[in-house]
Design a protein around this motif. Structure first.
Motif, PDB file in Angstrom:
ATOM      1  N   THR A 141       0.342   9.710 -14.290  1.00  0.00           N
ATOM      2  CA  THR A 141       0.190   9.617 -12.842  1.00  0.00           C
ATOM      3  C   THR A 141       0.379  11.003 -12.241  1.00  0.00           C
ATOM      4  O   THR A 141       1.348  11.696 -12.562  1.00  0.00           O
ATOM      5  N   LYS A 143       1.061  13.061  -8.846  1.00  0.00           N
ATOM      6  CA  LYS A 143       1.574  12.884  -7.487  1.00  0.00           C
ATOM      7  C   LYS A 143       1.308  14.154  -6.675  1.00  0.00           C
ATOM      8  O   LYS A 143       1.550  15.273  -7.145  1.00  0.00           O
ATOM      9  N   GLU A 155       9.219   5.951  -7.538  1.00  0.00           N
ATOM     10  CA  GLU A 155       8.266   6.182  -8.621  1.00  0.00           C
ATOM     11  C   GLU A 155       8.949   6.900  -9.789  1.00  0.00           C
ATOM     12  O   GLU A 155       8.715   6.573 -10.955  1.00  0.00           O
ATOM     13  N   ARG A 200      -4.027   7.910 -12.842  1.00  0.00           N
ATOM     14  CA  ARG A 200      -3.646   7.392 -11.521  1.00  0.00           C
ATOM     15  C   ARG A 200      -3.218   8.573 -10.656  1.00  0.00           C
ATOM     16  O   ARG A 200      -2.544   9.484 -11.128  1.00  0.00           O
ATOM     17  N   LEU A 219      -1.397   9.520  -6.930  1.00  0.00           N
ATOM     18  CA  LEU A 219      -0.667   9.120  -5.729  1.00  0.00           C
ATOM     19  C   LEU A 219      -0.761  10.271  -4.731  1.00  0.00           C
ATOM     20  O   LEU A 219      -0.255  11.369  -5.009  1.00  0.00           O
ATOM     21  N   ASP A 251      -4.105   0.797  -3.927  1.00  0.00           N
ATOM     22  CA  ASP A 251      -3.146   0.514  -2.867  1.00  0.00           C
ATOM     23  C   ASP A 251      -3.225   1.576  -1.772  1.00  0.00           C
ATOM     24  O   ASP A 251      -3.479   2.751  -2.045  1.00  0.00           O
ATOM     25  N   VAL A 262      -3.621   5.499  -3.218  1.00  0.00           N
ATOM     26  CA  VAL A 262      -3.545   5.374  -4.666  1.00  0.00           C
ATOM     27  C   VAL A 262      -4.956   5.275  -5.216  1.00  0.00           C
ATOM     28  O   VAL A 262      -5.780   4.493  -4.716  1.00  0.00           O
ATOM     29  N   GLU A 307      -7.208   4.978  -8.977  1.00  0.00           N
ATOM     30  CA  GLU A 307      -7.155   4.676 -10.405  1.00  0.00           C
ATOM     31  C   GLU A 307      -8.414   5.231 -11.077  1.00  0.00           C
ATOM     32  O   GLU A 307      -9.522   5.068 -10.572  1.00  0.00           O
TER      33      GLU A 307
END
Length: 317
Positions: free
Chosen positions: A145, A147, A178, A263, A265, A299, A310, A312
């Motif tokens: 992920t 960020k 997270e 992913r 964020l 999301d 968010v 993906e």
């Protein structure tokens, strides 16, 4: 099953290298046992739930978000054997375990003992809750992920490099949550030298959930930090299910260029920086057409004055 999946989701970031499984046992319409994979991966969720339910497991219905394991370990017996001994009447499994040591064998062991087994209830939600483990089983690396805290115009810092704080308190609290549900956080050498980040969890009651810290660098190792010399080193992280990359721009670009990000964020602050530091450099795309279809919006919600976005990565199954 929703309760079982929720229990497992709450254990994400604590169970690696094992999956974060949840289990619920129901007898006569009452929940008599609950369990989630414990820190470090043992005991397994089913063992915890069976221990709580005790004799009431016999004839009950057991819900588990992942197929019970079929392999013995020096740290504990196989959960499928524990279930056979406890003798529930029915076991409902969300997902079959891709681990070749189990991979259907746990289900067959239960059926051979006369236990009714149903597979597939809540499969999509269970897969999302254990995405880190499933990614590692599929690709041989953690789910990664990325960020980013960005301005409206996509900047991560002022021209001077100042970035504290782009996002507000609510967004920063979400970042800490997270962190609590990840196994390892990684930053680049530049971020380490400029910001001296702690990368810990500073939410009341979750301070002990701070993950391991890693540094992407070609330089010397730093005490208290694990070292990755290139993004491809994620393939040697066999005890990490979820990896959170927090910066900076060069590190984010390196992981995107290697197509290792699953992913993203984005914590979008309602500010315009104008001239400043961009979030990414060249990520290997030659045309706009190549950029389309690679990411799916997920999301999205308000976090105080900021907005969480968010995304993906779309990959072939």
């Amino acid at each position: 099953m929703a309760e079982a999946i929720g229990l497992g989701l709450a254990a994400r970031g604590r169970s690696a290298p094992n999956p974060n499984v949840g289990c619920v046992i129901v007898s006569d319409g009452e929940i008599v046992g609950r369990g989630a994979t414990q820190p470090g991966g043992r005991p397994h969720a089913e063992a915890v739930a069976l221990a709580e339910a005790g004799a009431r497991s016999k004839g009950a219905t057991l819900f588990t978000s992942l197929e019970p394991c079929a392999h013995d370990s020096e740290r504990g017996p196989a959960c499928s054997d524990l279930m056979v001994e406890a003798a529930p009447a029915r076991v409902i499994v969300a997902l079959q375990d891709p681990d070749p040591r189990t991979a259907g064998q746990g289900i067959e062991r239960l059926k051979a003992a006369g236990i009714t087994v149903d597979v597939g209830c809540g499969a999509a939600a269970a897969a999302e809750s254990m995405a880190g483990y499933l990614t590692r089983m599929t690709f041989g690396r953690p789910r990664i992920t990325l960020k980013l805290a960005l301005s409206i115009d996509g900047k991560i810092a002022m021209p001077s490099g100042t970035s504290k704080w782009i996002s507000g308190e609510d967004a920063r609290a979400h970042v800490h949550l997270e962190r609590a549900h990840t196994d390892m956080i990684l930053v680049g050498r530049g971020t380490y030298l400029a910001d001296a980040p702690r990368l810990d969890v500073r939410l009341p009651g979750l301070e002990d959930w701070s993950p391991r810290r890693a540094l992407l660098t070609r330089g010397d190792a730093v005490d208290g930090w694990e070292t990755l010399h290139s993004p491809q080193d994620v393939y040697r992280l066999h005890d990490v299910n979820d990896l959170l990359v927090e910066g900076g721009s060069a590190t984010a670009t390196a992981f995107l260029a290697e197509d290792l990000v699953d992913r993203i964020l984005i914590y979008r602050a309602p500010i315009i920086v104008g001239e400043g530091k961009s979030s990414f450099g060249y990520v290997g795309l030659e045309g706009i057409a190549d950029a389309h279809g690679r990411w799916r919006a997920g999301d999205g919600r308000a976090l105080g004055v900021d907005r969480l976005e968010v995304y993906e990565r779309v990959r072939e199954s």
